[in-house]
Structure formats: C-alpha cells, structure tokens
Design an enzyme around this catalytic site. Structure first.
Site, PDB file in Angstrom:
ATOM      1  N   GLY A  59       7.069   4.795   8.052  1.00 60.19           N
ATOM      2  CA  GLY A  59       6.198   5.959   8.225  1.00 60.19           C
ATOM      3  C   GLY A  59       6.412   6.570   9.592  1.00 60.19           C
ATOM      4  O   GLY A  59       7.459   6.379  10.220  1.00 60.19           O
ATOM      5  N   GLY A  64       3.154   3.881  13.479  1.00 56.00           N
ATOM      6  CA  GLY A  64       3.836   2.625  13.820  1.00 56.00           C
ATOM      7  C   GLY A  64       3.225   1.977  15.051  1.00 56.00           C
ATOM      8  O   GLY A  64       3.022   0.761  15.097  1.00 56.00           O
ATOM      9  N   GLU A 102       9.246  15.740  15.816  1.00 55.27           N
ATOM     10  CA  GLU A 102       9.631  15.639  14.406  1.00 55.27           C
ATOM     11  C   GLU A 102       8.769  16.602  13.587  1.00 55.27           C
ATOM     12  O   GLU A 102       7.544  16.491  13.597  1.00 55.27           O
ATOM     13  CB  GLU A 102       9.446  14.208  13.892  1.00 55.27           C
ATOM     14  CG  GLU A 102       9.961  14.062  12.476  1.00 55.27           C
ATOM     15  CD  GLU A 102       9.702  12.688  11.854  1.00 55.27           C
ATOM     16  OE1 GLU A 102       8.602  12.150  12.036  1.00 55.27           O
ATOM     17  OE2 GLU A 102      10.606  12.173  11.170  1.00 55.27           O
ATOM     18  N   GLU A 108      10.130   1.108  10.340  1.00 57.04           N
ATOM     19  CA  GLU A 108      11.114   2.178  10.121  1.00 57.04           C
ATOM     20  C   GLU A 108      10.370   3.478  10.342  1.00 57.04           C
ATOM     21  O   GLU A 108       9.489   3.836   9.553  1.00 57.04           O
ATOM     22  CB  GLU A 108      11.650   2.145   8.681  1.00 57.04           C
ATOM     23  CG  GLU A 108      12.408   0.901   8.306  1.00 57.04           C
ATOM     24  CD  GLU A 108      13.782   0.814   8.944  1.00 57.04           C
ATOM     25  OE1 GLU A 108      14.197   1.773   9.630  1.00 57.04           O
ATOM     26  OE2 GLU A 108      14.440  -0.222   8.777  1.00 57.04           O
ATOM     27  N   LYS A 116       0.855  -1.194   0.000  1.00 55.71           N
ATOM     28  CA  LYS A 116       0.000   0.000   0.000  1.00 55.71           C
ATOM     29  C   LYS A 116       0.888   1.239   0.000  1.00 55.71           C
ATOM     30  O   LYS A 116       1.527   1.563   0.991  1.00 55.71           O
ATOM     31  CB  LYS A 116      -0.919   0.050   1.232  1.00 55.71           C
ATOM     32  CG  LYS A 116      -2.003   1.120   1.035  1.00 55.71           C
ATOM     33  CD  LYS A 116      -2.729   1.501   2.298  1.00 55.71           C
ATOM     34  CE  LYS A 116      -2.091   2.640   3.030  1.00 55.71           C
ATOM     35  NZ  LYS A 116      -1.936   3.891   2.281  1.00 55.71           N
ATOM     36  N   CYS A 141      13.175  11.167   6.845  1.00 52.59           N
ATOM     37  CA  CYS A 141      13.261  10.615   8.202  1.00 52.59           C
ATOM     38  C   CYS A 141      14.645  10.842   8.776  1.00 52.59           C
ATOM     39  O   CYS A 141      14.808  11.037   9.967  1.00 52.59           O
ATOM     40  CB  CYS A 141      12.956   9.128   8.164  1.00 52.59           C
ATOM     41  SG  CYS A 141      14.012   8.226   7.026  1.00 52.59           S
TER      42      CYS A 141
END
Ligand code: NAD
Length: 488
Positions: A226, A231, A381, A248, A173, A282
C-alpha cells in the site's frame, strides 16, 4: 438487495448484517456494488485465533501434501477465470483485458510458490570435526496480510501464496474499496480443498480493522502492500509487538529515454508505464526523462498517442483505460494539474471528462512538461494517469534526477547502448530496473523497493526468508569432552 460482504473465518462467512456497513461503488457507473460489513476488534481476534488454531496442522503437513492443495487452487482459479476477471473489472475499473492477466497471475502464484517451497533445502556445517550442525526452516506462524485496491487479486494472491506455501496461516484484509474479488478467490480456495482457518478474510477500514489486526498478539508477521504513509503507521503499530514486517510501498519511478533509444518502442513503453492499469500502479513510470535531442519528437508523438487512448467501459474489449477507482482519488489526481501549473509546468494534454462518459470517475490521461525535478509534481506519488515529462542533456543528469526522489521502486531505461543500459542498471537506486521493456515481473526474482518504496522483497529466496524461521541444531558426532560442574 445489495450483496453484503462479510468476514470469512474458519471457512465460514460470519457476522450477518449487524454493525457498520460501508458502501463500495462501481467506479464505472457510480452505482452501489456491494456493502462491506466492517469487522471490529472482536471479530479480528476471532480471525487471528482461527489462523492460530489451524497453524499446527497446516505447518505440520508434508510439503507435498500442502502443494496438492496449492496446485488444486491454481486449477480452480483458472476454471473460474472469467467470473473472477469480470468481478475484478467491475470492482476496480481495470480493463477486462488486463485483469484476465491478473487472474492468470494469481493462479500462477500458487503454482510457482508451491514449486519454490518444494525446492527449499537446508544447510549443513561439518567444519567443526566434533559436530554436525544443520539449519532447517520452519513456518513462522500467523501472518497479517493487508492488500491495496489497485490490483486486488494479483497482489493479495501473491502474498497469500507466499505465506501459505511455506506452511504459515494468515488473516487477510483486502482494501475496503475492492473486497469482492478477493473474498470470492478465498471462497474458491476453500472449494479447492484449503483446510479451514488457513486463510481467513476480514473486511473494513485501515484505522479500524487493519490496525486491530496488526496490533493483535497472535500475529507473528505482517505483509503489507500500500502507500508509504500507511506503511509508516503499520510499522509503528507492529513495532509495539516486535512483529517483523515486509512493506511494498509507493513509487515515483523514472523512465529514462536516452537520445539513442528506439523512439517508437520507447513511446509504446512509456505509455504503458504510466497509463496502463488506469495509471493506478505502484510501478508506474510517472517521471518520463527525455533526452533533449529527441524531446520535441518524443513529446509530440507521446501527446498524440495519449489523446487517442480509448477510454470507457472496462468490460468492453476495445477499452484501453477505465475510470479512476473513487471520486476523492480522481479529484486528488486532478488537483495536481493546478499544483503543476503553479510550479511552472506546461499542461500538454488531459484532465477533462472524456466525451460521451457522463457517469463514472473517468478522466482524460494527463501529461505535463515540468520545469524541475524538485517540484511537487515530480516528487509526490499521484497514483493516476498523470505523466510528468522532464528534459535532460547528459545521461548522468538523468540518473541524478532518477535518484533525486524519496522513492526507489523501479526504473525504466530505453536505449540501444549497452554501456548506457549497464550504467543505469548499476547506478539507479531502485529495486528493479527494466531495460527496453515496460514491465516484466519474474516471480522468482526479488521485487521490492529502496527508500520509501519499501522494506524487504518478494521472490523465491526473499519470501522464504521472510515467511520462515531458520533454526540451527548442533549434534556431537561422538563423545565430546565437557566440563563437569558441581563435583566435589
Ligand atoms: P493504502 O495505504 O491507503 O491502503 C492499503 C491497505 O492498508 C488497505 O487495505 C487499507 O485499508 C489498509 N490500511 C490503511 N491504514 C491502515 C492502518 N493504519 N493499519 C492497517 N491497515 C491500514 O493504499 P491504497 O490506496 O489501497 O493503494 C495505493 C498505494 O499502494 C500506492 O501508494 C501504491 O504505490 C501502493 N502500492 C504498492 C505496491 C508495491 O508492490 N510496492 C503495489 C501496489 C500498490
């Protein structure tokens, strides 16, 4: 008529134009790029069933035969490199120059993991004189692979390559914001000879299509790239079926500029670390920690260079930074300017709309000088072209700041001292440490995060471990003494 991107199940585009259609915009022009037909739970089930049906055939092929397909995919992607790169740049706003590298990386992933799969060997144990025990690896089954929007081709291809190279099949996806290049890549994979059902693509939003996929009973493993919050949700859903996950996730990585660093190179690296890929990466070096002895010089030059970054059409050869992917994300990035200044940070540059760019989600790259690592602007973030600079006095203080974060994806260190480099490498709690280099991704080596930056690693051995099951078989080398039950 705008293109409608549908699911690709068993090698065939399915679904027509019924159901929920989601718009995907060109971030440079704000025009409609395509519409996405969202896959519902039934369609997700069809994709998972197709991957299951293809599994025995693909897993049963000799590695060399599977690798013939992977090498053909490598070649086909390169033949279509210009088409894929243009699509990727248009969809994501990443510069054409950078996405050319992503396409090359996507192709290289299929070749590299074919080579890695070819080199896999088992183990044997003969210490017990009566037995030979050997360990073999088997493909694990059907994977759910969920990809983000920031580097769709590079990231989706890596997961797909690691998954299928070890004999598994998958349902992929892509992000609902950037479906096109990934869907085109999977079409090209079929043109290169990929058997139907080995890679299926479904499209839609995370809480609808993504969640139905993770929860599906046919799924044997989940590979997710993502955000850290997503997550957590994915792991919770996967836990209900005891499905193993590799995650990740996000980062808030430190770039330490020691007092003895080569300043010009450190500035080059720090700029790339935070502003390349439009700041949406990231592994961005978003907390720049500068030694007090060089801070004034570093900051003045860093700000001067930041202001000179060429912002514009990602397809133009001279552009260094394109737009932010979507409006809500751009507004979120900008909101951190107020958050930072309310916390006492000084805005050094950026945050405006670049001159001459009336349309598109453009923003001038931002840099702030923060007061404390404990502030939100240093802890959360932001995932945009937003550099937060902090000043330190001792290298141990910089290491403490680097580690004072929920994240632990990467760290950058700029120093001419071997001792400082080694000290940072040993004590910073992050999955990858880059010394005097902005980014270097060795596909064979493990990549992944400590703490909220992830669980598990991609890489040669780590991917083989995640995408295969280990099986131990013991065989007596001769007649063995065995107790006999049930005899009178
Ligand atoms: P995101 O978490 O919002 O979405 C990623 C994918 O997950 C999308 O395909 C989305 O549709 C899907 N998703 C969302 N909710 C879901 C759910 N409940 N169940 C199943 N699927 C769901 O991330 P994003 O905004 O697309 O990407 C940016 C984030 O990704 C940043 O945090 C960035 O740091 C991280 N990232 C990490 C790496 C890495 O290698 N560590 C690489 C790239 C991006």
């Amino acid at each position: 008529m705008t293109e409608i991107v549908t699911s690709l199940i068993d090698g065939v585009a399915v679904g027509g134009t019924d159901g929920t259609l989601l718009p995907a915009l060109n971030p440079t022009t704000e025009e409609l790029l395509c519409q996405l037909r969202e896959a519902d739970a039934d369609e997700v089930g069809q994709a998972a069933d197709a991957a299951r049906a293809a599994f025995a055939g693909w897993a049963g092929l000799a590695t060399d035969r599977r690798n013939d397909v992977l090498y053909a995919i490598h070649d086909t992607l390169l033949v279509h490199a210009d088409e894929l790169a243009t699509l990727e740049a248009r969809t994501t706003g990443l510069t054409l120059t950078s996405v050319r590298g992503h396409v090359a990386r996507a192709a290289a992933s299929f070749r590299s993991f074919a080579e890695i799969a070819s080199g896999l060997a088992g183990e044997t144990y003969s210490q017990n004189a009566d037995y030979l025990t050997y360990v073999t690896r088997e493909p694990k089954g059907v994977a759910a692979l969920i990809a983000p929007w920031n580097a769709p081709l590079a990231l989706a291809s890596m997961r797909v390559a690691t998954c299928i190279a070890f004999g598994n099949t998958c349902v992929l996806k892509p992000s609902e914001y950037t479906p096109q290049s990934v869907c085109r890549m999977v079409e090209l994979m079929h043109e290169a000879g990929l058997p139907k059902g080995v890679v299926n693509v479904i499209n839609g939003r995370g809480h609808i299509t993504g969640e139905a996929l993770i929860a599906h009973k046919q799924i044997d493993m989940v590979g997710f790239t993502g955000g850290s919050e997503t997550g957590r949700a994915i792991m919770a859903t996967a836990a209900r079926n005891l499905t193993p996950t590799i995650l990740e996730l996000g980062g808030k990585s430190a770039a330490i500029i020691a007092g003895d660093a080569d300043i010009e190179r450190a500035i080059d690296g720090a700029l790339l670390g935070i502003y390349s890929s439009n700041g949406q990466q990231c592994l961005g070096g978003s907390r720049i920690l500068v030694h007090r002895s060089i801070a004034d010089q570093f900051i003045a030059r860093f700000v001067e260079r930041t202001k000179a970054i060429r912002i514009g059409d990602p397809l133009a050869a001279t552009t260094e930074m394109g737009p932010i992917l979507f409006e809500r994300h751009r507004d979120r990035i900008l909101s951190y300017i107020d958050i930072a200044t309310a916390e006492g940070a000084e805005l050094l540059t950026g945050g405006g709309r670049p001159a001459g760019l009336e349309r598109g989600f453009f923003v001038e790259p931002i840099a702030v000088l923060a007061k404390s690592n404990a502030t939100r602007v240093c802890q959360e973030e932001i995932f945009g072209p937003f550099a937060t600079i902090l000043i330190f006095d001792e290298i141990d203080e910089a290491i403490t700041i680097a580690n004072a974060s929920d994240f632990g994806l990467v760290a950058y260190v700029w120093t001419t001292s071997l001792a400082t480099a080694m000290r940072c490498s040993r004590t910073i709690r992050a999955g990858t440490i880059w010394i005097n280099t902005p980014m270097m991704r060795e596909l064979r080596a493990p990549f992944g995060g400590y703490k909220a930056s992830g669980i598990g690693r991609d890489g040669a051995t780590s991917s083989a471990d995640f995408f295969t099951e280990l099986k131990t078989t013991s065989i007596p080398v001769g007649d063995i003494a065995m107790a006999r039950m049930g005899l009178a």
